[in-house]
Design an enzyme around this catalytic site. Structure first.
Site, PDB file in Angstrom:
ATOM      1  N   ASP A  67      54.674  -1.375   1.113  1.00 13.31           N
ATOM      2  CA  ASP A  67      53.209  -1.314   0.806  1.00 13.31           C
ATOM      3  C   ASP A  67      52.698  -2.732   0.490  1.00 13.31           C
ATOM      4  O   ASP A  67      53.774  -3.898   0.263  1.00 13.31           O
ATOM      5  CB  ASP A  67      53.230  -0.562  -0.986  1.00 13.31           C
ATOM      6  CG  ASP A  67      52.245  -0.720  -1.139  1.00 13.31           C
ATOM      7  OD1 ASP A  67      51.337  -0.205  -0.326  1.00 13.31           O
ATOM      8  OD2 ASP A  67      51.696  -0.510  -2.250  1.00 13.31           O
ATOM      9  N   HIS A  68      51.583  -3.026   0.780  1.00 12.89           N
ATOM     10  CA  HIS A  68      51.064  -4.754   0.783  1.00 12.89           C
ATOM     11  C   HIS A  68      51.982  -5.218   1.480  1.00 12.89           C
ATOM     12  O   HIS A  68      52.255  -7.105   0.898  1.00 12.89           O
ATOM     13  CB  HIS A  68      50.709  -4.771  -0.431  1.00 12.89           C
ATOM     14  CG  HIS A  68      49.092  -4.158  -0.938  1.00 12.89           C
ATOM     15  ND1 HIS A  68      47.702  -3.873  -0.291  1.00 12.89           N
ATOM     16  CD2 HIS A  68      49.221  -2.706  -2.009  1.00 12.89           C
ATOM     17  CE1 HIS A  68      46.949  -3.024  -1.250  1.00 12.89           C
ATOM     18  NE2 HIS A  68      48.160  -2.200  -1.567  1.00 12.89           N
ATOM     19  N   ASP A  89      49.018  -6.401   5.285  1.00 15.59           N
ATOM     20  CA  ASP A  89      47.747  -6.309   4.505  1.00 15.59           C
ATOM     21  C   ASP A  89      46.637  -7.891   4.464  1.00 15.59           C
ATOM     22  O   ASP A  89      47.772  -8.804   3.810  1.00 15.59           O
ATOM     23  CB  ASP A  89      47.888  -6.368   2.602  1.00 15.59           C
ATOM     24  CG  ASP A  89      46.465  -6.232   1.901  1.00 15.59           C
ATOM     25  OD1 ASP A  89      45.207  -6.330   2.567  1.00 15.59           O
ATOM     26  OD2 ASP A  89      46.031  -5.998   0.758  1.00 15.59           O
ATOM     27  N   GLY A 196      44.248   2.481  -4.346  1.00 16.67           N
ATOM     28  CA  GLY A 196      43.734   2.616  -6.068  1.00 16.67           C
ATOM     29  C   GLY A 196      43.628   3.459  -6.718  1.00 16.67           C
ATOM     30  O   GLY A 196      43.076   4.466  -6.900  1.00 16.67           O
ATOM     31  N   ALA A 197      44.297   4.437  -5.837  1.00 14.53           N
ATOM     32  CA  ALA A 197      44.147   6.312  -5.660  1.00 14.53           C
ATOM     33  C   ALA A 197      44.506   7.030  -7.511  1.00 14.53           C
ATOM     34  O   ALA A 197      45.006   8.473  -7.349  1.00 14.53           O
ATOM     35  CB  ALA A 197      44.099   7.237  -5.093  1.00 14.53           C
TER      36      ALA A 197
HETATM   37  P1  13P Z   1      47.390   2.114  -8.524  1.00 14.29           P
HETATM   38  O1  13P Z   1      47.151   1.894  -8.942  1.00 14.29           O
HETATM   39  O2  13P Z   1      45.642   4.121  -8.543  1.00 14.29           O
HETATM   40  O3  13P Z   1      48.091   3.512  -8.411  1.00 14.29           O
HETATM   41  O4  13P Z   1      47.246   2.149  -6.492  1.00 14.29           O
HETATM   42  C1  13P Z   1      48.570   2.465  -6.176  1.00 14.29           C
HETATM   43  C2  13P Z   1      48.358   1.616  -4.575  1.00 14.29           C
HETATM   44  O5  13P Z   1      47.386   1.166  -4.135  1.00 14.29           O
HETATM   45  C3  13P Z   1      49.570   1.024  -3.940  1.00 14.29           C
HETATM   46  O6  13P Z   1      49.239   0.343  -2.986  1.00 14.29           O
HETATM   47  O1  G3H Z   2      48.756  -1.885  -4.722  1.00 13.10           O
HETATM   48  C1  G3H Z   2      50.012  -2.568  -5.398  1.00 13.10           C
HETATM   49  C2  G3H Z   2      51.205  -1.484  -6.228  1.00 13.10           C
HETATM   50  O2  G3H Z   2      50.422  -0.841  -7.083  1.00 13.10           O
HETATM   51  C3  G3H Z   2      51.718  -2.141  -6.097  1.00 13.10           C
HETATM   52  O3  G3H Z   2      52.362  -3.454  -7.188  1.00 13.10           O
HETATM   53  O4  G3H Z   2      52.810  -5.791  -7.325  1.00 13.10           O
HETATM   54  O5  G3H Z   2      53.543  -4.786  -9.133  1.00 13.10           O
HETATM   55  O6  G3H Z   2      54.636  -3.658  -7.554  1.00 13.10           O
HETATM   56  P1  G3H Z   2      53.026  -4.375  -7.606  1.00 13.10           P
HETATM   57 ZN    ZN Z   3      47.333  -0.603  -2.334  1.00 14.41          ZN
END
Ligand code: 13P
Ligand code: G3H
Ligand code: ZN
Length: 288
Positions: A67-68, A89, A196-197
């Site tokens: 993720d990201h 990202d 962000g869901a």
């Molecule tokens: P939330 O903070 O809404 O759960 O979003 C998580 C997210 O987008 C992880 O990439």
């Molecule tokens: O989109 C981001 C995720 O919610 C990850 O959050 O960097 O605190 O693990 P984190």
């Molecule tokens: Zn995210």
């Protein structure tokens, strides 16, 4: 299937909660890890915990996703470590730079048959590398050019969602369905990703506050509204904050109600079971 839920995980209990829920509902899921998760748990633990889940739950349909990802190097590291897919990202970069970075990752991933998620437009809230005051919505025409020139398998878009528990200052926020419709029209065959869901589950926020926490002015988007994005091309729904809130709510409640307990297996079991229930609700809403 309507969409696939991608849950952020960073420890054994979260992985168990999410995978048990997925198997119970016989639904594929994505487990995703952020830079923070890797720093907290380390890559070998995360990769092997997911492998362990597959062993314990033979019917589990799961993909491990970065993720990201914020650099080519981390995407390469995760691909080499056996991840099924990665997100690069580059949303904070200029358009051409984002394309160049994303294409570099796609070219590498393609050799191993791995999928890449890109991001265009900036999602409000705290991302790992970027802190925005406001959302910079995805431009539909740029989205088409971005997908064509990079070859990404999916695209994260900005249409009004935000990261974290403190997404909005007031309840009942809205989404830019008009922009989503235009994006889907431009790239009808590209799965769109909604970051962000989390809905910032009001009952969990209330429980946290009841048992000594202080989570104030935390509002998310209603699940009913989020689900309306699915027919408009959203195929991956990212959820992290709601799992954190669920875990914390049950932990606080359990410890407050059982002041003599000090065995982590007791309070972690309670927190894990509550997260599992939240995941069952999410999968039922978005995926089946
Ligand atoms: P939330 O903070 O809404 O759960 O979003 C998580 C997210 O987008 C992880 O990439
Ligand atoms: O989109 C981001 C995720 O919610 C990850 O959050 O960097 O605190 O693990 P984190
Ligand atoms: Zn995210």
């Amino acid at each position: 299937m309507k969409a696939i839920c991608a849950f952020n995980v960073n420890n054994m209990e979260l992985i168990q909660a999410v995978t048990e829920a997925a198997v119970e509902l016989d639904t594929p899921i994505i487990l995703q890890v952020s830079k923070g998760a890797r720093q907290y748990a380390s890559m070998p633990y995360l990769v092997n915990l997911v492998e362990s889940a597959k062993t314990v739950l033979p019917k589990l349909q799961v993909k491990l996703h970065l993720d990201h990802g914020d650099s080519f190097e981390i995407c390469k590291e995760c691909i080499d470590a056996g991840f099924d897919s990665v997100m690069i990202d580059g949303s904070h970069l200029a358009f051409e730079e984002n394309i160049a970075l994303t294409k570099r990752v796609v070219d590498y991933a393609r050799q191993f048959g791995k999928e890449v998620e890109g991001e265009l437009g900036q999602i409000a809230g705290i991302e790992e590398h970027v802190e925005n005051e406001k959302s910079l919505y995805t431009c539909p025409k740029q989205a088409k050019e971005f997908v064509e020139r990079t070859g990404v398998s999916s695209l994260a878009i900005s249409i009004g969602t935000a990261h974290g528990a403190f997404k909005y200052k007031a309840p009942n926020p809205s989404l830019r369905f008009d922009i989503l419709e235009q994006i889907h029209k431009e790239i009808p065959n590209t799965p769109l990703v909604l970051h962000g869901a989390s809905s910032v589950t009001p009952s969990d926020v209330a429980t946290i506050n009841k048992f000594g926490g202080k989570i104030e002015n935390a509002y998310g988007m209603e699940e009913k509204l989020l689900a309306k994005t699915i027919p408009l091309g959203v195929k991956k729904i990212n959820i992290d904050s709601d799992l954190r809130l669920a875990f914390t709510a049950k932990l606080r409640e359990y410890l407050a109600e059982n002041p003599t307990h000090f065995d982590p297996r007791q309070y972690l079991s309670a927190a894990r079971a509550h997260v599992k229930q939240i995941v069952i609700n999410k999968i039922s809403t978005f995926c089946v």
